[in-house]
Design an enzyme around this catalytic site. Structure first.
Site, PDB file in Angstrom:
ATOM      1  N   SER A 191      -4.713   0.609  10.675  1.00  0.00           N
ATOM      2  CA  SER A 191      -5.258  -1.084   9.327  1.00  0.00           C
ATOM      3  C   SER A 191      -4.829  -1.275   8.287  1.00  0.00           C
ATOM      4  O   SER A 191      -5.190  -1.961   7.747  1.00  0.00           O
ATOM      5  CB  SER A 191      -7.082   0.317   8.567  1.00  0.00           C
ATOM      6  OG  SER A 191      -6.522   0.926   7.597  1.00  0.00           O
ATOM      7  N   HIS A 224      -2.166   6.705   4.341  1.00  0.00           N
ATOM      8  CA  HIS A 224      -1.091   6.784   4.801  1.00  0.00           C
ATOM      9  C   HIS A 224      -1.115   7.737   4.037  1.00  0.00           C
ATOM     10  O   HIS A 224      -0.624   8.527   2.927  1.00  0.00           O
ATOM     11  CB  HIS A 224      -0.140   5.795   3.903  1.00  0.00           C
ATOM     12  CG  HIS A 224       0.305   4.220   4.332  1.00  0.00           C
ATOM     13  ND1 HIS A 224      -1.054   3.869   5.513  1.00  0.00           N
ATOM     14  CD2 HIS A 224      -0.301   2.392   3.148  1.00  0.00           C
ATOM     15  CE1 HIS A 224      -1.326   2.858   5.881  1.00  0.00           C
ATOM     16  NE2 HIS A 224      -0.362   2.041   5.058  1.00  0.00           N
ATOM     17  N   THR A 250      -6.404   1.021   2.226  1.00  0.00           N
ATOM     18  CA  THR A 250      -7.003  -0.705   1.979  1.00  0.00           C
ATOM     19  C   THR A 250      -7.838  -0.155   0.536  1.00  0.00           C
ATOM     20  O   THR A 250      -8.169  -1.675   0.281  1.00  0.00           O
ATOM     21  CB  THR A 250      -7.807  -1.234   2.901  1.00  0.00           C
ATOM     22  OG1 THR A 250      -8.616   0.243   3.442  1.00  0.00           O
ATOM     23  CG2 THR A 250      -7.288  -1.059   4.227  1.00  0.00           C
ATOM     24  N   CYS A 257       0.700  -0.829   0.229  1.00  0.00           N
ATOM     25  CA  CYS A 257      -0.100  -0.091  -0.058  1.00  0.00           C
ATOM     26  C   CYS A 257       0.624   1.673   0.183  1.00  0.00           C
ATOM     27  O   CYS A 257       0.475   2.103  -0.921  1.00  0.00           O
ATOM     28  CB  CYS A 257      -1.340   0.243   0.598  1.00  0.00           C
ATOM     29  SG  CYS A 257      -0.193  -0.831   3.055  1.00  0.00           S
TER      30      CYS A 257
HETATM   31  P1  NAP Z   1      -6.128  -9.588   7.882  1.00  0.00           P
HETATM   32  O1  NAP Z   1      -6.740  -8.946   8.170  1.00  0.00           O
HETATM   33  O2  NAP Z   1      -5.496 -10.318   8.953  1.00  0.00           O
HETATM   34  O3  NAP Z   1      -6.644 -10.874   7.639  1.00  0.00           O
HETATM   35  C1  NAP Z   1      -6.290 -12.442   6.950  1.00  0.00           C
HETATM   36  C2  NAP Z   1      -7.220 -13.503   5.993  1.00  0.00           C
HETATM   37  O4  NAP Z   1      -6.801 -14.407   5.287  1.00  0.00           O
HETATM   38  C3  NAP Z   1      -8.276 -13.394   6.253  1.00  0.00           C
HETATM   39  O5  NAP Z   1      -9.196 -13.413   5.363  1.00  0.00           O
HETATM   40  C4  NAP Z   1      -8.010 -14.756   6.846  1.00  0.00           C
HETATM   41  O6  NAP Z   1      -9.228 -16.041   7.697  1.00  0.00           O
HETATM   42  C5  NAP Z   1      -6.848 -15.966   5.579  1.00  0.00           C
HETATM   43  N1  NAP Z   1      -6.187 -16.336   5.928  1.00  0.00           N
HETATM   44  C6  NAP Z   1      -4.863 -16.586   7.053  1.00  0.00           C
HETATM   45  N2  NAP Z   1      -4.446 -17.530   6.422  1.00  0.00           N
HETATM   46  C7  NAP Z   1      -4.556 -18.117   6.230  1.00  0.00           C
HETATM   47  C8  NAP Z   1      -4.589 -19.838   5.215  1.00  0.00           C
HETATM   48  N3  NAP Z   1      -3.368 -20.091   5.901  1.00  0.00           N
HETATM   49  N4  NAP Z   1      -5.446 -19.958   4.486  1.00  0.00           N
HETATM   50  C9  NAP Z   1      -6.190 -19.364   4.837  1.00  0.00           C
HETATM   51  N5  NAP Z   1      -6.718 -18.320   4.506  1.00  0.00           N
HETATM   52  C10 NAP Z   1      -6.220 -17.844   5.765  1.00  0.00           C
HETATM   53  O7  NAP Z   1      -5.122  -8.765   6.436  1.00  0.00           O
HETATM   54  P2  NAP Z   1      -5.537  -7.672   5.423  1.00  0.00           P
HETATM   55  O8  NAP Z   1      -4.798  -6.876   6.173  1.00  0.00           O
HETATM   56  O9  NAP Z   1      -6.621  -7.733   5.456  1.00  0.00           O
HETATM   57  O10 NAP Z   1      -4.531  -8.425   4.929  1.00  0.00           O
HETATM   58  C11 NAP Z   1      -4.223  -9.407   3.754  1.00  0.00           C
HETATM   59  C12 NAP Z   1      -3.152  -9.709   2.489  1.00  0.00           C
HETATM   60  O11 NAP Z   1      -3.501  -8.135   1.763  1.00  0.00           O
HETATM   61  C13 NAP Z   1      -1.440  -9.383   3.086  1.00  0.00           C
HETATM   62  O12 NAP Z   1      -1.039  -9.876   2.441  1.00  0.00           O
HETATM   63  C14 NAP Z   1      -1.385  -8.255   3.584  1.00  0.00           C
HETATM   64  O13 NAP Z   1       0.038  -7.884   3.637  1.00  0.00           O
HETATM   65  C15 NAP Z   1      -2.057  -7.104   1.996  1.00  0.00           C
HETATM   66  N6  NAP Z   1      -2.114  -5.782   2.082  1.00  0.00           N
HETATM   67  C16 NAP Z   1      -2.781  -5.450   3.290  1.00  0.00           C
HETATM   68  C17 NAP Z   1      -2.997  -4.227   3.540  1.00  0.00           C
HETATM   69  C18 NAP Z   1      -3.308  -2.875   4.437  1.00  0.00           C
HETATM   70  O14 NAP Z   1      -4.242  -2.187   4.207  1.00  0.00           O
HETATM   71  N7  NAP Z   1      -3.982  -4.025   5.334  1.00  0.00           N
HETATM   72  C19 NAP Z   1      -2.649  -2.747   2.163  1.00  0.00           C
HETATM   73  C20 NAP Z   1      -2.387  -4.045   1.622  1.00  0.00           C
HETATM   74  C21 NAP Z   1      -1.366  -5.297   1.036  1.00  0.00           C
HETATM   75  P3  NAP Z   1      -9.307 -16.093   8.898  1.00  0.00           P
HETATM   76  O15 NAP Z   1     -10.479 -15.080   8.584  1.00  0.00           O
HETATM   77  O16 NAP Z   1     -10.139 -17.635   8.094  1.00  0.00           O
HETATM   78  O17 NAP Z   1      -8.832 -16.873   9.665  1.00  0.00           O
END
Ligand code: NAP
Length: 361
Positions: free
Chosen positions: A185, A248, A338, A155
């Site tokens: 977030s 950000h 996000t 991001c």
């Molecule tokens: P998050 O809130 O922790 O959500 C993670 C998701 O992955 C949940 O749906 C979780 O499911 C699932 N998950 C976890 N372990 C798993 C497994 N072993 N098998 C299948 N599903 C699994 O994380 P997030 O912030 O949304 O980030 C998600 C991705 O986007 C990450 O790679 C992060 O680096 C990237 N990202 C985030 C942002 C941001 O601003 N937040 C920006 C850019 C990129 P359960 O609920 O079932 O555990």
């Protein structure tokens, strides 16, 4: 140029649908003109439950994007095939799961860092490097997949490169120094414990500075003979977590070829328009950069949600363009981590792929 409209909305799967980014996907896709959510998937912890039970919905708008009764599945491509897969998985599980979907024929639009720097994987921001989508052909050939993985950057890198791209085109970026103030977030849910972040600034986000420094060079690079030649620009990042929910903020100093005046730099940012605007992609902001004149802007609380419908949160805000005694010019930017930095970025990538005829139905 109006892109071709699909005759029926294209079915998509969302992986990691219960998380911070996954929920943004679900909300964004609820009213998308080209795509409709067919399957939701997450970890084994959530599989088998209704989305309404598995996911504690934390966004405004219609709860669960109207999909509360849809069953959440495990991430298994044989159980839920789809031409388009949006991945909001953590990097660990993404390493195994995303290739499985690509092998099964899906075009996977990923937020995870697992494949961003792979030589045959596009790290795509349609305004910046739409031509890098062609790396998909190299990837399919190299990996013998009928599908492919297309990533969007971290991001912080996304919103930075949005401001650097028009400057790189107009002048050439030589050096960049960026100090970030990143929203909580960005760490997923529950993220940083409240007692660590309230009234506080945390001057370390694991792996973030390295991502910003390398991803930016790949995105500003050129596609030559089937590989990306990274831009020669030197990038130095210092990343901080601050008690802001979404958005950000980045303080950027840039050395540009020819040392243009701040007024010329501001004009290049203000007038910039690129492929998604020309193609009128549904999630494209009318202007990719919104230039603010007031010295107290941009601010996350006032500016980050700017925009209507699918373009909400998709523009990058720039203010305070002025002379930098060290590198030449400096400014402050703000982007939605996000939306522009995650779910909206992937959806825009998929829109570009569809408009360029790259989605096999
Ligand atoms: P998050 O809130 O922790 O959500 C993670 C998701 O992955 C949940 O749906 C979780 O499911 C699932 N998950 C976890 N372990 C798993 C497994 N072993 N098998 C299948 N599903 C699994 O994380 P997030 O912030 O949304 O980030 C998600 C991705 O986007 C990450 O790679 C992060 O680096 C990237 N990202 C985030 C942002 C941001 O601003 N937040 C920006 C850019 C990129 P359960 O609920 O079932 O555990």
């Amino acid at each position: 140029m109006t892109p071709p409209q699909p005759r029926q909305r294209i079915p998509v799967t969302v992986l990691g649908a219960t998380g911070v980014v996954g929920q943004r996907f679900v909300r964004r896709l609820a009213n998308h003109p080209w795509f409709r959510v067919d399957h939701l998937a997450a970890s084994e912890r959530s599989a088998g439950q209704r989305y309404g039970e598995a996911c504690a919905w934390r966004l405004g708008g219609e709860p669960h994007g109207g999909l509360a009764d849809l069953e959440v599945r495990a991430c298994d491509p044989s159980a839920a095939p789809a031409p388009i897969v949006f991945s909001a998985l953590d990097s660990g599980p993404a390493k195994e799961i995303e290739p499985a979907y690509a092998r099964a024929g899906s075009l996977v639009f990923s937020n995870a860092s697992a494949f961003r720097m792979a030589v045959d994987v596009p790290l795509l921001v349609p305004e910046v490097n739409a031509d890098h989508l062609d790396l998909v052909d190299v990837q399919r050939e190299a990996r013998d997949w009928s599908g492919a993985i297309v990533t969007n950057p971290n991001c912080t890198s996304t919103v930075l490169v949005m401001a650097l791209a028009p400057l790189h085109r107009a002048f050439g970026v030589e050096k960049v120094f960026v100090a970030t103030m990143q929203a909580t977030s960005g760490a997923g849910y529950p993220g940083v414990p409240s007692l660590d972040i309230l009234s506080n600034v945390v001057p370390h986000i694991s792996g973030e500075e390295e991502k910003v420094e390398t991803e930016t060079q790949k995105m500003l690079g050129t596609l030559q003979m089937g590989r990306i030649v990274p831009a020669a620009a030197t990038v130095s990042a210092m990343c901080h977590r601050v008690p802001v929910i979404d958005g950000h903020t980045e303080a950027v100093s840039v050395q540009l070829r020819g040392n243009p005046a701040p007024e010329e730099v501001a004009e290049a940012l203000r007038t910039w328009s690129s492929v998604p605007q020309e193609m009128q992609l549904p999630s494209a902001p009318t202007r990719p950069i919104l230039l603010h004149g007031e010295p107290s802007r941009p601010q996350p609380r006032l500016d980050v949600e700017y925009g209507e419908g699918a373009a909400q949160g998709m523009a990058v805000h720039v203010g305070r363009v002025r002379r930098c005694p060290m590198l030449g010019v400096k400014f402050t930017l703000l982007g939605h981590n996000t939306e522009r930095g995650a779910a909206g970025a992937s959806v825009l990538n998929a829109e570009l792929a569809h408009a360029r005829g790259r989605i096999s139905l």
